[in-house]
Design an enzyme around this catalytic site. Structure first.
Site, PDB file in Angstrom:
ATOM      1  N   THR A  13      23.923  40.471  16.731  1.00  0.00           N
ATOM      2  CA  THR A  13      23.093  39.500  17.238  1.00  0.00           C
ATOM      3  C   THR A  13      23.925  38.882  17.616  1.00  0.00           C
ATOM      4  O   THR A  13      23.727  37.833  18.226  1.00  0.00           O
ATOM      5  CB  THR A  13      21.672  39.207  17.598  1.00  0.00           C
ATOM      6  OG1 THR A  13      21.246  38.684  15.475  1.00  0.00           O
ATOM      7  CG2 THR A  13      20.687  40.945  16.633  1.00  0.00           C
ATOM      8  N   GLY A  14      24.619  38.285  16.614  1.00  0.00           N
ATOM      9  CA  GLY A  14      25.401  36.603  17.024  1.00  0.00           C
ATOM     10  C   GLY A  14      26.896  36.757  18.012  1.00  0.00           C
ATOM     11  O   GLY A  14      26.604  37.249  18.426  1.00  0.00           O
ATOM     12  N   SER A  37      20.603  43.430  11.760  1.00  0.00           N
ATOM     13  CA  SER A  37      20.280  41.675  11.849  1.00  0.00           C
ATOM     14  C   SER A  37      18.798  41.594  11.660  1.00  0.00           C
ATOM     15  O   SER A  37      18.016  42.804  11.262  1.00  0.00           O
ATOM     16  CB  SER A  37      21.063  40.681  12.621  1.00  0.00           C
ATOM     17  OG  SER A  37      20.086  41.304  13.665  1.00  0.00           O
ATOM     18  N   ARG A  38      18.609  40.493  10.999  1.00  0.00           N
ATOM     19  CA  ARG A  38      16.945  39.602  10.556  1.00  0.00           C
ATOM     20  C   ARG A  38      16.032  39.925  11.670  1.00  0.00           C
ATOM     21  O   ARG A  38      15.009  40.091  11.825  1.00  0.00           O
ATOM     22  CB  ARG A  38      17.264  39.097   9.690  1.00  0.00           C
ATOM     23  CG  ARG A  38      17.909  39.060   8.210  1.00  0.00           C
ATOM     24  CD  ARG A  38      18.045  37.358   7.722  1.00  0.00           C
ATOM     25  NE  ARG A  38      18.985  37.160   8.839  1.00  0.00           N
ATOM     26  CZ  ARG A  38      18.760  35.654   8.597  1.00  0.00           C
ATOM     27  NH1 ARG A  38      18.128  34.840   6.946  1.00  0.00           N
ATOM     28  NH2 ARG A  38      19.301  34.640   9.353  1.00  0.00           N
ATOM     29  N   LEU A  41      13.590  38.945  17.827  1.00  0.00           N
ATOM     30  CA  LEU A  41      14.024  37.838  18.903  1.00  0.00           C
ATOM     31  C   LEU A  41      15.195  38.436  19.705  1.00  0.00           C
ATOM     32  O   LEU A  41      15.645  38.550  20.794  1.00  0.00           O
ATOM     33  CB  LEU A  41      13.092  37.138  19.048  1.00  0.00           C
ATOM     34  CG  LEU A  41      13.471  36.104  20.348  1.00  0.00           C
ATOM     35  CD1 LEU A  41      12.481  36.643  21.232  1.00  0.00           C
ATOM     36  CD2 LEU A  41      12.852  34.912  20.256  1.00  0.00           C
ATOM     37  N   VAL A  62      21.131  41.859   5.561  1.00  0.00           N
ATOM     38  CA  VAL A  62      22.185  41.916   4.117  1.00  0.00           C
ATOM     39  C   VAL A  62      22.074  41.767   2.322  1.00  0.00           C
ATOM     40  O   VAL A  62      22.915  42.924   2.089  1.00  0.00           O
ATOM     41  CB  VAL A  62      23.372  41.269   4.766  1.00  0.00           C
ATOM     42  CG1 VAL A  62      24.687  41.655   6.043  1.00  0.00           C
ATOM     43  CG2 VAL A  62      23.703  39.788   4.607  1.00  0.00           C
ATOM     44  N   LYS A 127      38.157  28.150   6.901  1.00  0.00           N
ATOM     45  CA  LYS A 127      37.607  27.177   5.695  1.00  0.00           C
ATOM     46  C   LYS A 127      37.359  28.316   4.469  1.00  0.00           C
ATOM     47  O   LYS A 127      36.850  27.108   3.064  1.00  0.00           O
ATOM     48  CB  LYS A 127      35.781  26.384   5.799  1.00  0.00           C
ATOM     49  CG  LYS A 127      35.873  26.143   7.217  1.00  0.00           C
ATOM     50  CD  LYS A 127      34.255  25.484   7.984  1.00  0.00           C
ATOM     51  CE  LYS A 127      34.614  24.633   8.983  1.00  0.00           C
ATOM     52  NZ  LYS A 127      35.476  24.566  10.032  1.00  0.00           N
ATOM     53  N   TYR A 135      30.509  26.843   1.989  1.00  0.00           N
ATOM     54  CA  TYR A 135      29.856  28.004   2.981  1.00  0.00           C
ATOM     55  C   TYR A 135      31.650  28.599   3.195  1.00  0.00           C
ATOM     56  O   TYR A 135      31.478  29.358   3.078  1.00  0.00           O
ATOM     57  CB  TYR A 135      29.979  26.841   4.783  1.00  0.00           C
ATOM     58  CG  TYR A 135      30.812  28.312   5.291  1.00  0.00           C
ATOM     59  CD1 TYR A 135      29.797  29.681   5.720  1.00  0.00           C
ATOM     60  CD2 TYR A 135      30.755  27.822   6.478  1.00  0.00           C
ATOM     61  CE1 TYR A 135      30.355  30.108   6.431  1.00  0.00           C
ATOM     62  CE2 TYR A 135      31.536  28.689   7.942  1.00  0.00           C
ATOM     63  CZ  TYR A 135      31.615  29.898   7.204  1.00  0.00           C
ATOM     64  OH  TYR A 135      31.540  30.986   8.529  1.00  0.00           O
TER      65      TYR A 135
HETATM   66  N1  LIG Z   1      32.105  30.963  14.470  1.00  0.00           N
HETATM   67  C1  LIG Z   1      32.446  30.788  14.355  1.00  0.00           C
HETATM   68  O1  LIG Z   1      33.265  29.119  14.827  1.00  0.00           O
HETATM   69  C2  LIG Z   1      33.590  31.680  13.482  1.00  0.00           C
HETATM   70  C3  LIG Z   1      35.188  30.815  13.390  1.00  0.00           C
HETATM   71  C4  LIG Z   1      35.452  31.638  11.828  1.00  0.00           C
HETATM   72  C5  LIG Z   1      34.507  33.056  11.678  1.00  0.00           C
HETATM   73  N2  LIG Z   1      33.131  32.819  12.262  1.00  0.00           N
HETATM   74  C6  LIG Z   1      32.868  34.040  10.712  1.00  0.00           C
HETATM   75  O2  LIG Z   1      32.328  34.213  12.288  1.00  0.00           O
HETATM   76  C7  LIG Z   1      30.997  35.680  11.761  1.00  0.00           C
HETATM   77  C8  LIG Z   1      30.409  35.958  12.704  1.00  0.00           C
HETATM   78  O3  LIG Z   1      30.399  34.714  13.556  1.00  0.00           O
HETATM   79  P1  LIG Z   1      29.616  34.330  14.651  1.00  0.00           P
HETATM   80  O4  LIG Z   1      29.618  32.737  15.489  1.00  0.00           O
HETATM   81  O5  LIG Z   1      29.258  35.291  15.627  1.00  0.00           O
HETATM   82  O6  LIG Z   1      27.721  34.192  13.882  1.00  0.00           O
HETATM   83  P2  LIG Z   1      26.658  33.799  14.590  1.00  0.00           P
HETATM   84  O7  LIG Z   1      26.711  33.552  15.815  1.00  0.00           O
HETATM   85  O8  LIG Z   1      25.451  32.195  13.991  1.00  0.00           O
HETATM   86  O9  LIG Z   1      25.390  34.544  14.192  1.00  0.00           O
HETATM   87  C9  LIG Z   1      25.657  35.333  13.300  1.00  0.00           C
HETATM   88  C10 LIG Z   1      24.992  36.310  13.055  1.00  0.00           C
HETATM   89  O10 LIG Z   1      24.467  37.462  11.609  1.00  0.00           O
HETATM   90  C11 LIG Z   1      23.342  37.127  11.755  1.00  0.00           C
HETATM   91  N3  LIG Z   1      22.990  37.303  10.008  1.00  0.00           N
HETATM   92  C12 LIG Z   1      22.628  35.834   9.240  1.00  0.00           C
HETATM   93  N4  LIG Z   1      21.780  36.508   7.893  1.00  0.00           N
HETATM   94  C13 LIG Z   1      21.622  37.665   8.258  1.00  0.00           C
HETATM   95  C14 LIG Z   1      21.756  38.173   7.076  1.00  0.00           C
HETATM   96  N5  LIG Z   1      20.709  37.273   5.823  1.00  0.00           N
HETATM   97  N6  LIG Z   1      21.155  39.854   7.009  1.00  0.00           N
HETATM   98  C15 LIG Z   1      21.364  40.251   8.028  1.00  0.00           C
HETATM   99  N7  LIG Z   1      22.344  39.166  10.334  1.00  0.00           N
HETATM  100  C16 LIG Z   1      22.238  38.017   9.604  1.00  0.00           C
HETATM  101  C17 LIG Z   1      22.620  36.740  13.131  1.00  0.00           C
HETATM  102  O11 LIG Z   1      21.535  36.689  13.081  1.00  0.00           O
HETATM  103  P3  LIG Z   1      19.672  36.803  12.034  1.00  0.00           P
HETATM  104  O12 LIG Z   1      19.262  35.783  11.840  1.00  0.00           O
HETATM  105  O13 LIG Z   1      18.958  37.604  13.548  1.00  0.00           O
HETATM  106  O14 LIG Z   1      19.827  37.682  10.725  1.00  0.00           O
HETATM  107  C18 LIG Z   1      23.423  37.089  13.628  1.00  0.00           C
HETATM  108  O15 LIG Z   1      23.223  37.935  14.085  1.00  0.00           O
HETATM  109  C19 LIG Z   1      31.090  34.407  10.488  1.00  0.00           C
HETATM  110  O16 LIG Z   1      31.083  35.471   9.319  1.00  0.00           O
HETATM  111  C20 LIG Z   1      31.126  33.402  10.265  1.00  0.00           C
HETATM  112  O17 LIG Z   1      32.072  33.342   9.103  1.00  0.00           O
HETATM  113  C21 LIG Z   1      33.431  32.061  12.684  1.00  0.00           C
END
Ligand SMILES: NC(=O)c1ccc[n+]([C@@H]2O[C@H](COP(=O)([O-])OP(=O)(O)OC[C@H]3O[C@@H](n4cnc5c(N)ncnc54)[C@H](OP(=O)(O)O)[C@@H]3O)[C@@H](O)[C@H]2O)c1
Length: 332
Positions: A13-14, A37-38, A41, A62, A127, A135
Site C-alpha cells: 500500500t506504500g 501490509s498492516r 484503511l 512482516v 542510506k 535507518y
Molecule cells: N521513498 C524513497 O525515497 C525510497 C528511497 C530508496 C528506497 N526506498 C525503499 O523502498 C521501499 C518502499 O518505500 P515506499 O516509499 O513505498 O514506503 P512507504 O510509502 O512509506 O510505504 C511503506 C509500506 O510498508 C508497509 N509497512 C510498514 N511497516 C510494515 C510492517 N511492519 N509490516 C508490513 N507492512 C509494513 C506500509 O503499510 P502499513 O503501514 O499499513 O503496514 C506501507 O505499505 C522501502 O523499503 C524503502 O526503504 C524508498
C-alpha cells in the site's frame, strides 16, 4: 514474466507498492497480486482503485513469520518493500526500526524459503551504503541478510537480490511535497539543511521499471544500483519556488551532505553495466560457478576501477533547474 504468476508485495500500500501494482496490471496478466501490509484503511483506500480480480489484500506484519508463510503459499515472486523509513523516527525508536527492517527481512526470507517461491527482490536505499543513521544501518543489515539468503536456500531454492536506489521524487514524507506544503502555507524562504547538499534522484516509475527488469536479470546475490542523476539542493529550491532564497537550518541528526550507492570499499567486487552497477556478493556459497559479468538478460558488465565510488556529489549527471521543474510538474 509476471503473466499467470502470483506476486506478493510486502508494503504493497506504500508509494512503491501502488505504482508497482499499476505497472503489473498494465503490462501483464498476473494470476494473483497479493498486498501485504498492516493498516486496513490504506488497504481499503487502495481497493477503491485497484480492484481487479487478481488483487488479494492480506493484513499482516512482516514481524509475523507465520502470517508471511500463509501469505506466500503458491507465490512465485516477492517484492519486499515494507519498511520503516523515516530517519528521525528510526533514531528515536531504534528497536522498532530493527524489528521491522531487520527481523522483518529475515522473516520474509524464511517464509520465502519455506514456501519455495522462485525469486525475491528486496528494496534498499542509498542510506544503506556507509550508513550514518539507524535507518541506513538496518537497511544494510537487511541487504546482507538477503544476499546471504542465497547460501541457505540451496541450489534449487529461491534466489534473492537487492535493488538499491536514492531519493524517490515526491514520495511520502520527502522534501518535494514538504517544500510545496510550505509554499502553499505562504512561507517565502525554504529551509535547507546545507547549501552544498546533493542527492541521487529517481522517479517512482523508473524505480518500478528497474525492479521489474532486475527480476529478469537476477541470478541471486546481486545488489543492483541504477545509474541515475543527482540534484543540488539549491537547484531544487529554485525549480520549486522560482528563486534561490533559502534559510540554512543545519544538517539534521543522521543526515549526510552527499549520498553514496557503491562505496569505494566495494569497488573490488562491483561491476558496471550500460545503465546500472552490480555489487556482487563478497562470499559465494550457493553456486560457485555463477558469473555475474553476464546477467540472465545476456547483458555484459565490466569491473569498475579500483577506487571507483558512485557518489551523489561526483556523479557526472546532474539535473538542471529546468529539468527539475519539468519533473516536478509531472509528479505533483
Ligand atoms: N521513498 C524513497 O525515497 C525510497 C528511497 C530508496 C528506497 N526506498 C525503499 O523502498 C521501499 C518502499 O518505500 P515506499 O516509499 O513505498 O514506503 P512507504 O510509502 O512509506 O510505504 C511503506 C509500506 O510498508 C508497509 N509497512 C510498514 N511497516 C510494515 C510492517 N511492519 N509490516 C508490513 N507492512 C509494513 C506500509 O503499510 P502499513 O503501514 O499499513 O503496514 C506501507 O505499505 C522501502 O523499503 C524503502 O526503504 C524508498
Amino acid at each position: 514474466m509476471f503473466s499467470n504468476k502470483s506476486i506478493l508485495i510486502t508494503g504493497g500500500t506504500g508509494s512503491f507498492g501502488k505504482r508497482f501494482v499499476a505497472h503489473l496490471i498494465k503490462h501483464y496478466t498476473p494470476k494473483k497480486l497479493i498486498i501485504y501490509s498492516r493498516d486496513e484503511l490504506k488497504q481499503f483506500e487502495m481497493q477503491q482503485t485497484f480492484n481487479a480480480s487478481c488483487m488479494r489484500y492480506f493484513i499482516g506484519d512482516v514481524r509475523d513469520k507465520e502470517r508471511l508463510k500463509a501469505a506466500m503459499r503458491e507465490v512465485d515472486y516477492v517484492v519486499h518493500a515494507a519498511a520503516l523509513k523515516q530517519v528521525p523516527a528510526a533514531e528515536y525508536n531504534p528497536n522498532e526500526c530493527i524489528k521491522t527492517n531487520i527481523n522483518g527481512a529475515q522473516n520474509v526470507i524464511d517464509a520465502a524459503i519455506e514456501a519455495d517461491v522462485s525469486r525475491v527482490i528486496a528494496l534498499s536505499t542509498d542510506k544503506a551504503a556507509n550508513p550514518v543513521n539507524l535507518y541506513g544501518a538496518t537497511k544494510l543489515a537487511s541487504d546482507k541478510l538477503f544476499v546471504a539468503a542465497n547460501n541457505i536456500s540451496g541450489a534449487k531454492g529461491p534466489r534473492f537480490a537487492v535493488v538499491r536506489y536514492g531519493n524517490v521524487v515526491g514520495s511520502r514524507g520527502s522534501v518535494v511535497p514538504f517544500f510545496h506544503k510550505l509554499l502553499d502555507e505562504g512561507v517565502k524562504t525554504l529551509p535547507v539543511t546545507h547549501k552544498e547538499m546533493t542527492r541521487f534522484w529517481i522517479t517512482l516509475d523508473e524505480g518500478v521499471e528497474f525492479v521489474v527488469t532486475n527480476f529478469q536479470r537476477m541470478q541471486g546475490g546481486e545488489i543492483f544500483v541504477p545509474k541515475i542523476p543527482s540534484i543540488r539542493i539549491l537547484d531544487l529550491v529554485e525549480s520549486i519556488s522560482g528563486n534561490r532564497e533559502y534559510e540554512e537550518v543545519g544538517i539534521r541528526p543522521g543526515e549526510k551532505l552527499h549520498e553514496v550507492m557503491v562505496p569505494e570499499e566495494m569497488a573490488h567486487h562491483s561491476l558496471e553495466f550500460e545503465d546500472h552497477y552490480v555489487i556482487t556478493p563478497a562470499i559465494k556459497f550457493f553456486d560457485k560457478t555463477v558469473d555475474y559479468h553476464k546477467n540472465k538478460l545476456g547483458e555484459i558488465g565490466q569491473a569498475v576501477a579500483e577506487k571507483f565510488e558512485y557518489h551523489s556529489g561526483t556523479n557526472p549527471h546532474f539535473l538542471t533547474v529546468d529539468e527539475l521543474a519539468t519533473l516536478d510538474k509531472a509528479t505533483i
